[in-house]
Design a protein around this motif. Sequence first.
Motif, PDB file in Angstrom:
ATOM      1  N   GLY A  14      -0.897  21.643 -13.997  1.00  0.00           N
ATOM      2  CA  GLY A  14      -0.747  23.065 -14.273  1.00  0.00           C
ATOM      3  C   GLY A  14      -0.055  23.787 -13.134  1.00  0.00           C
ATOM      4  N   ALA A  15      -0.532  23.564 -11.906  1.00  0.00           N
ATOM      5  CA  ALA A  15       0.085  24.210 -10.744  1.00  0.00           C
ATOM      6  C   ALA A  15       1.524  23.732 -10.562  1.00  0.00           C
ATOM      7  CB  ALA A  15      -0.739  23.912  -9.491  1.00  0.00           C
ATOM      8  N   GLY A  18       3.869  25.341 -13.212  1.00  0.00           N
ATOM      9  CA  GLY A  18       4.141  26.747 -12.948  1.00  0.00           C
ATOM     10  C   GLY A  18       5.161  26.949 -11.847  1.00  0.00           C
ATOM     11  N   VAL A  19       5.060  26.145 -10.788  1.00  0.00           N
ATOM     12  CA  VAL A  19       5.994  26.267  -9.671  1.00  0.00           C
ATOM     13  C   VAL A  19       7.346  25.668 -10.021  1.00  0.00           C
ATOM     14  CG1 VAL A  19       6.458  25.538  -7.304  1.00  0.00           C
ATOM     15  CG2 VAL A  19       4.168  26.316  -7.934  1.00  0.00           C
ATOM     16  N   ALA A  20       7.337  24.439 -10.548  1.00  0.00           N
ATOM     17  CA  ALA A  20       8.589  23.715 -10.775  1.00  0.00           C
ATOM     18  C   ALA A  20       9.416  24.281 -11.920  1.00  0.00           C
ATOM     19  CB  ALA A  20       8.298  22.240 -11.039  1.00  0.00           C
ATOM     20  N   GLU A  21       8.803  25.040 -12.834  1.00  0.00           N
ATOM     21  CA  GLU A  21       9.545  25.603 -13.956  1.00  0.00           C
ATOM     22  C   GLU A  21      10.667  26.515 -13.482  1.00  0.00           C
ATOM     23  OE1 GLU A  21      10.994  26.162 -17.508  1.00  0.00           O
ATOM     24  OE2 GLU A  21       9.187  24.952 -17.301  1.00  0.00           O
ATOM     25  N   LEU A  22      10.447  27.240 -12.405  1.00  0.00           N
ATOM     26  CA  LEU A  22      11.429  28.210 -11.940  1.00  0.00           C
ATOM     27  C   LEU A  22      12.293  27.679 -10.801  1.00  0.00           C
ATOM     28  CD1 LEU A  22       9.161  31.356 -12.173  1.00  0.00           C
ATOM     29  CD2 LEU A  22      10.808  30.492 -13.828  1.00  0.00           C
ATOM     30  N   PHE A  23      11.759  26.749 -10.013  1.00  0.00           N
ATOM     31  CA  PHE A  23      12.605  26.090  -9.027  1.00  0.00           C
ATOM     32  C   PHE A  23      13.593  25.181  -9.761  1.00  0.00           C
ATOM     33  CE2 PHE A  23       9.394  27.574  -6.218  1.00  0.00           C
ATOM     34  CZ  PHE A  23       9.912  27.530  -4.924  1.00  0.00           C
ATOM     35  N   SER A 289      -1.036  27.501 -13.592  1.00  0.00           N
ATOM     36  CA  SER A 289       0.373  27.569 -13.933  1.00  0.00           C
ATOM     37  C   SER A 289       0.892  29.002 -13.843  1.00  0.00           C
ATOM     38  CB  SER A 289       0.600  27.029 -15.345  1.00  0.00           C
ATOM     39  OG  SER A 289       1.963  27.104 -15.711  1.00  0.00           O
ATOM     40  N   GLY A 290       0.111  29.945 -14.338  1.00  0.00           N
ATOM     41  CA  GLY A 290       0.518  31.341 -14.271  1.00  0.00           C
ATOM     42  C   GLY A 290       0.611  31.841 -12.837  1.00  0.00           C
TER      43      GLY A 290
END
Length: 330
Positions: A14-15, A18-23, A289-290
């Motif tokens: 989840g974490a 959330g981080v890798a989606e935008l990187f 994730s959020g």
Amino acid sequence: MSAHLSWLEAAVIGALQGVAELFPVSSLGHSILVPAVIGGSWARDLDVSAPGSPYLAFIVGLHVATALAMIVYFWRDWVRILRGLGTSVRDRRVETADQRLAWLLVLATIPVGLAGLVLDHLFRTLLAKPVPTAIFLVLNGVLLLVVEGLTRRRSVAGAHAGPDRDALEAPTVRLDAPTEVMPGGAGVGLATVRTAEERSDARVATLPLLTAVLIGATQILALLPGISRSGATIGAGLLAKLSHEDAARFAFLLATPVILAAGVLKVGDLAGPAGDGIRGPVLLGSVLSGVGAYLSVRFLTRYFEHRSMRPFGVYCIVAGVACLAWFTVA
């Protein structure tokens, strides 16, 4: 395979998502590679391509939390953009930067929406395996470095050419003018543009319609595990002569409705039998994730004001090659 998802697995993935989606490093790629590298129960529980696995629904379901975090971060901008869309529909014309940007976002989202409905299941089941994912991650890194190299070369060439040529090549908006005429004759009322975000949106709004749609269409590449959605769209924005800051902002705005729609479509699966026994871990993963998405978008919007995607490109190549070596040895 049993429908199993431990609290630790849910928290880590989840974490990470959330981080890798935008990187620009591919969240799906990491969600496939990390369990495969760890092995054991992680590889069994977190296998996207396994028949009946709840893992794919879990990953995509996390997109709801990611999208909500992005909406929270950009809420003022979305209110302004949606208001522009509403007034444009009401008045049947496009006159302001917000109105034009709203339509660019709508039209640029259509290609990936259609491709996702047709190709998503095929790509994720056939290609969502560790070795192809690692290869695509290396390719993602190479593409980031190539785009950055072309952007840097263009900047150097423009600087040598002098200010007159720069003015002709760069898609800049004159902020000292009361109105900037956009392609098609629509005017952007720049006298009312006050914040840095509004100035960025006004510059993005001058993109030709076809260029904006092509930038949005590059999100289709993210259906390939290991290829980053944000990396593809930021790279396309740079090739369209946007600045890193404007390209990143446009990429994040483009991604929000796509990520939200993908997540909403999978939430129903988790509410059914696929979610039995794992809804607690799913909730934990969604919260993390959020939070991760909010922190990452806050960091990246500042990062791209003065920096490039080169470090992420190098990381993807190193990580992809290391994974391929690990899978070969293992």
